[in-house]
Design an enzyme around this catalytic site. Structure first.
Site: not given
Ligand code: NAD
Ligand code: UDP
Ligand code: UDP
Length: 313
Positions: A145, A175, A102
């Site tokens: 996941y 990785t 969004g």
């Molecule tokens: P990591 O757990 O070290 O990093 C993930 C980060 O996301 C963390 O800093 C965590 O605090 C943050 N986070 C989690 N939920 C959050 C939320 N709701 N809002 C804000 N921040 C949030 O893992 P990583 O290995 O660095 O992985 C990073 C990305 O790469 C992930 O999306 C993972 O799925 C993807 N990935 C990693 C691997 C790998 O082997 N390392 C493989 C495939 C995909």
């Molecule tokens: N959104 C955000 N930052 C922005 C614009 C949107 O976090 O600058 C979020 C907001 O919560 C919204 C969602 O992204 O509900 C999806 O946005 P979109 O425009 O696709 O749909 P909307 O829900 O606004 O109809």
């Protein structure tokens, strides 16, 4: 040209390397993280940089900012962490992606999704190419996941089709590298920490399952190249190292490289643990002119050096 770049999950293992690389290239970087699995220590060396901003924010909540590019990495990646609160894991992938899409839609930013080889599940096709749809259990311990990441890919594609958002999807294969959390339970960090402490090396199952291990710098290069491609190439594209090793081979390699006295022990294999995994990276070679350059021994040595500094033995 200097860009303003948002990195979600920037305090995590991979996010911190990405923030560092983007800053080194002269960009302005804003990192969003809720510190679920990430930590400030990963970014402490960047905090004095005036072009770096660290914001505590959970991406399941909306966020408003103006940037040129968004890298969406927020999501716990290790099985013990993503299974700790599986509902939150799904929310992060699904609601988090909606919010970031969004945002990208409103400000017309390019957005890259850190997807995963887990979208292929326990694959029946080997090696995995991007056109393989996968073999995924929707109701297992890994589903929060795997299905979360699959739904995120769907959202990215649909925002592209419906709202012309400029999307990029990379499917990251296992990785490893410095700044992996020592307790996050992933195989490379577990084995290195166990070896350095001369504790038992815990191989799950009989260790015949395979993985392909990619060093973090190779991945970051691939992600940056993907972001730089033209709007007509959205991916998904596999980014991984095609070198395939059994988990037992990895355990033996880590023992040898650390000179450890640790012994290998066998523990039960977790549910739905994929038996084999190796990327076909032909598409990345063709579209990004990319392939990994760090081999497993070299990457493990760098990672072992890092863990020697942070692990009390
Ligand atoms: P990591 O757990 O070290 O990093 C993930 C980060 O996301 C963390 O800093 C965590 O605090 C943050 N986070 C989690 N939920 C959050 C939320 N709701 N809002 C804000 N921040 C949030 O893992 P990583 O290995 O660095 O992985 C990073 C990305 O790469 C992930 O999306 C993972 O799925 C993807 N990935 C990693 C691997 C790998 O082997 N390392 C493989 C495939 C995909
Ligand atoms: N959104 C955000 N930052 C922005 C614009 C949107 O976090 O600058 C979020 C907001 O919560 C919204 C969602 O992204 O509900 C999806 O946005 P979109 O425009 O696709 O749909 P909307 O829900 O606004 O109809
Ligand atoms: N594994 C292992 N011992 C450990 C941690 C993991 O044998 O201490 C195995 C795990 O069962 C899997 C492989 O190593 O087969 C990779 O596990 P990881 O959690 O690193 O990644 P993923 O399974 O998500 O690819």
């Amino acid at each position: 040209m200097k860009k303003k770049v948002l990195v979600t999950g920037g305090a995590g293992f991979l996010g911190s390397h990405l923030c560092e690389r983007l800053l080194n290239e002269g960009n302005e970087v804003i990192c969003l993280d809720n510190y679920f699995t990430g930590q400030k220590e990963n970014l402490i060396h960047l905090l004095n940089n005036p072009y770096f901003e660290l914001v505590r924010h959970d991406i399941t909540m909306p966020f408003y900012i103006e940037v040129d590019e968004i890298y969406n990495l927020a999501c716990p990646a290790s099985p013990i962490h993503y299974q700790y609160n599986p509902i939150k894991t799904v929310k992060t992938s699904v609601m988090g992606s909606v919010n970031m899409l969004g945002l990208a839609k409103r400000i017309k930013a390019k957005i890259l999704q850190a997807s995963t080889s887990e979208v292929y599940g326990d694959p029946e096709v080997h090696p995995q190419t991007e056109d393989y749809w996968g073999h995924v259990n929707p109701v297992g311990r890994r589903s929060c996941y795997d299905e979360g990441k699959r739904c995120a890919e769907t959202l990215f594609v649909d925002y592209h089709l419906q709202n012309k958002v400029r999307i990029k999807i990379v499917r990251i294969f296992n990785t490893y590298g410095p700044r992996m959390h020592p307790n996050d339970g992933r195989v490379v960090s577990n084995f290195i920490v166990q070896a350095l402490k001369n504790e038992d090396i815990t191989v799950y199952g009989d260790g015949s399952q395979t993985r392909s291990f990619q060093y973090c710098d190779d991945l970051i290069e691939g992600m940056i190249r993907m972001m730089a491609t033209g709007d007509d190439f959205t991916g998904p594209v596999n980014i991984g190292n095609p070198g395939e090793f059994t988990i037992l081979e990895l355990a033996e390699k880590v023992i040898q490289l650390t000179g450890s006295r640790a012994k290998i022990i066998f523990k039960p294999l977790p549910q739905d643990d994929p038996m084999q995994r190796r990327p076909d990276i032909s598409l990345a070679k063709e579209k990004l002119d990319w392939e990994p350059v760090v081999n497993l021994d070299e990457g493990l040595e760098k990672t072992i050096d890092y863990f020697k500094k942070i692990v009390r033995v």
